[in-house]
Design an enzyme around this catalytic site. Structure first.
Site, PDB file in Angstrom:
ATOM      1  N   GLU A 189      73.522  51.352 -19.209  1.00 20.41           N
ATOM      2  CA  GLU A 189      74.597  51.426 -18.205  1.00 20.41           C
ATOM      3  C   GLU A 189      75.972  51.716 -18.818  1.00 20.41           C
ATOM      4  O   GLU A 189      76.966  51.093 -18.448  1.00 20.41           O
ATOM      5  CB  GLU A 189      74.640  50.142 -17.376  1.00 20.41           C
ATOM      6  CG  GLU A 189      73.423  49.961 -16.493  1.00 20.41           C
ATOM      7  CD  GLU A 189      73.529  48.763 -15.551  1.00 20.41           C
ATOM      8  OE1 GLU A 189      74.556  48.049 -15.586  1.00 20.41           O
ATOM      9  OE2 GLU A 189      72.580  48.534 -14.783  1.00 20.41           O
ATOM     10  N   GLU A 197      65.465  49.322 -13.962  1.00 19.56           N
ATOM     11  CA  GLU A 197      66.012  48.123 -13.311  1.00 19.56           C
ATOM     12  C   GLU A 197      65.982  48.350 -11.812  1.00 19.56           C
ATOM     13  O   GLU A 197      66.604  49.302 -11.314  1.00 19.56           O
ATOM     14  CB  GLU A 197      67.452  47.817 -13.750  1.00 19.56           C
ATOM     15  CG  GLU A 197      67.582  47.253 -15.150  1.00 19.56           C
ATOM     16  CD  GLU A 197      68.985  46.752 -15.453  1.00 19.56           C
ATOM     17  OE1 GLU A 197      69.648  46.225 -14.518  1.00 19.56           O
ATOM     18  OE2 GLU A 197      69.428  46.908 -16.605  1.00 19.56           O
TER      19      GLU A 197
END
Length: 498
Positions: free
Chosen positions: A173, A292
């Site tokens: 991320e 995720e």
């Protein structure tokens, strides 16, 4: 009663039902590791401190691959802190979750846990505060046979044979301003490409995942993927996708239709990747690692973080409802439907932190409601994924507008004849699902299992309050079967068909 119709045909093949679609995630966050998978002194713990009750539930869940050690945690993590004699390991500040990291559990403990759980490891390298060299050092420690500094260090730590880890995430991320080491797409893309080149010089067999957007709502979404892939396409095998759906942020109809957003997300990432492939004249089709995803009551995190620096604080230990289980089941339907381009998927996380498995430190472990659709899908989604296009009723949602009331996918195992239809009724009324199975020879009904939406939860006082209900075997007449789907429900309808 309203009717939806679906044709199931073995000729409508999407791709294989990859085992890697049923992955999970263990991050050094909250009590996922400490008090979750690892708790020395617990009544069920083995000599390594691994909780056997959690291991048993992990196997029952059907998890195939587990991503580690993060997540946001990895972006300021020194992997060397988690190897060697435990007494010599440093205590560090974890900047991601404002916690104290003891490093009592690290790479070698995780690899022993994966061997016990029977799952494939997926490791992430720190490209937040570190770079090419540290990633190469970790790969050398994990995968090189011996005769070099880091491979011999592994052997010194009691592991003679290399771990042979095949799946590696190039950071986490890095598009997010919250991330330690946040970067622009160009900065990250160049670093990821340099790291990928070097890692494949050490071990050409590894598969690498470049960081995609943290979620579809990011202001840089799609532009981030395009820029990153312009740097990395030839060097990586996957682009990641992350998404969470908050039941406290929207109307019930929109929450039940969350898979509509995941479906659009996947299609848009695929389109962006294919654009870069066309622009750069690549022949390979890049895969997505949806590493995720879950339901997450994100508004609760702010309260959880309001404390000092402590070890393994309780973070986002969401208690899931039966409605959340229906949503999770539909998200799994979506991942299967895109099995031609989604090659890896990891539900976040495994234990305690927005997890299917909950524990009490020093006490019991139990299955949350969302455990059940995952376990049943992992168990019965075998063979080939078949495309199904239901026709039938629609209804309105605040967030997504008009959506189909029924969402379906099917899998067929030619060797065993097992045919599984996964169907979600997102609407607020019962309906009939008419299945056309005439493309199969003499299909026979086996079982119909369902979970109905609602506010009930599983907890230590009633760990089995919400469990799947068996509704009997579906009947088949001249290759057709009609099944009642109760309002707001997840359903597994099993047949034997050759």
């Amino acid at each position: 009663m309203t009717t939806a119709r679906v044709t199931v045909d073995p000729s409508f093949r999407v791709g294989p039902a990859h085992r890697r679609l049923f992955g999970s995630f263990v991050e050094h966050m909250g009590r996922c590791v400490y008090g979750g998978v690892f708790e020395p002194g617990h009544a069920s713990a083995d000599a390594l401190g691994l909780r056997r009750d959690v291991l048993d539930l992990t196997r029952e869940l059907g998890v195939s691959v587990v991503r580690y050690p993060g997540g946001n945690f990895v972006s300021s993590y020194r992997w060397e802190d988690g190897v060697g004699p435990v007494g010599d390991r440093p205590r560090r500040l974890d900047l991601a979750w404002r916690s104290i990291e003891t490093n009592a559990f690290g790479l070698d403990e995780f690899m022993r846990w994966t061997a016990e759980a029977g799952v494939e490891p997926m490791l992430a390298v720190n490209l937040g505060t570190r770079g090419v060299q540290e990633a190469c050092d970790l790969l050398e420690y994990a995968n090189h046979p011996g005769g070099t500094h880091f491979s011999d260090l592994r052997r010194k730590h009691g592991v003679d044979e290399p771990y042979g880890v095949q799946l590696w995430c190039l950071g986490n991320e890095l598009d997010g301003p919250w991330q330690v080491g946040h970067k622009t797409a160009d900065e990250y893309g160049r670093l990821a490409a340099e790291t990928a080149r070097a890692m494949k010089l050490i071990d050409p067999s590894v598969s690498l995942v470049a960081c995609g957007s943290s979620n579809r709502g990011m202001p840089t979404f799609a532009g981030w993927e395009a820029t990153v892939l312009e740097h990395t396409y030839e060097h990586v095998d996957y682009i990641s996708a992350h998404t969470y759906y908050d039941p406290s942020d929207g109307d019930r109809a929109s929450i039940l239709a969350s898979a509509v957003d995941m479906d659009a997300f996947i299609r848009e990432v695929v389109a962006t990747a294919d654009h870069v492939a066309a622009k750069q004249r690549h022949r390979k089709k890049l895969q997505i690692s949806f590493d995720e995803w879950n339901v997450w009551y994100q508004s609760r995190l702010r309260t959880d973080m309001d404390r000092g620096w402590v070890e393994a604080p309780a973070l986002i230990e969401d208690t899931y409802t039966a409605t959340d289980a229906v949503v999770v089941g539909d998200l799994l339907v979506t991942l299967l439907r895109h099995a031609d381009r989604v090659g890896v998927a990891c539900q976040a996380q495994l234990a305690n932190v927005i997890a299917p498995i909950r524990t009490i430190t020093g006490g019991a472990a139990w299955r949350q409601t969302i455990f059940h659709p995952f376990a049943l899908t992992a168990r019965y989604a075998r063979g080939a994924v078949l495309l199904t296009e239901p026709t039938g009723p629609t209804h309105d949602t605040t967030r997504y507008g008009e959506v189909s009331s029924v969402d379906t996918v099917a899998t067929h195992d030619e060797e065993t004849g097992a045919l599984a239809v996964f169907a979600v009724n997102r609407g607020d009324t019962d309906l009939t699902l008419d299945l056309d199975l005439r493309a199969f020879a003499a299909p026979r009904g086996e079982e119909h299992i369902a979970i109905d939406a609602g506010d009930d939860v599983n907890d230590p006082a009633a760990p089995d309050r919400v469990t799947p209900v068996t509704l009997g075997a579906p009947t088949v007449d001249s290759g057709r079967s009609s099944v009642r789907l109760r309002a707001a429900s997840w359903n597994l309808i099993r047949f034997t068909a050759s």
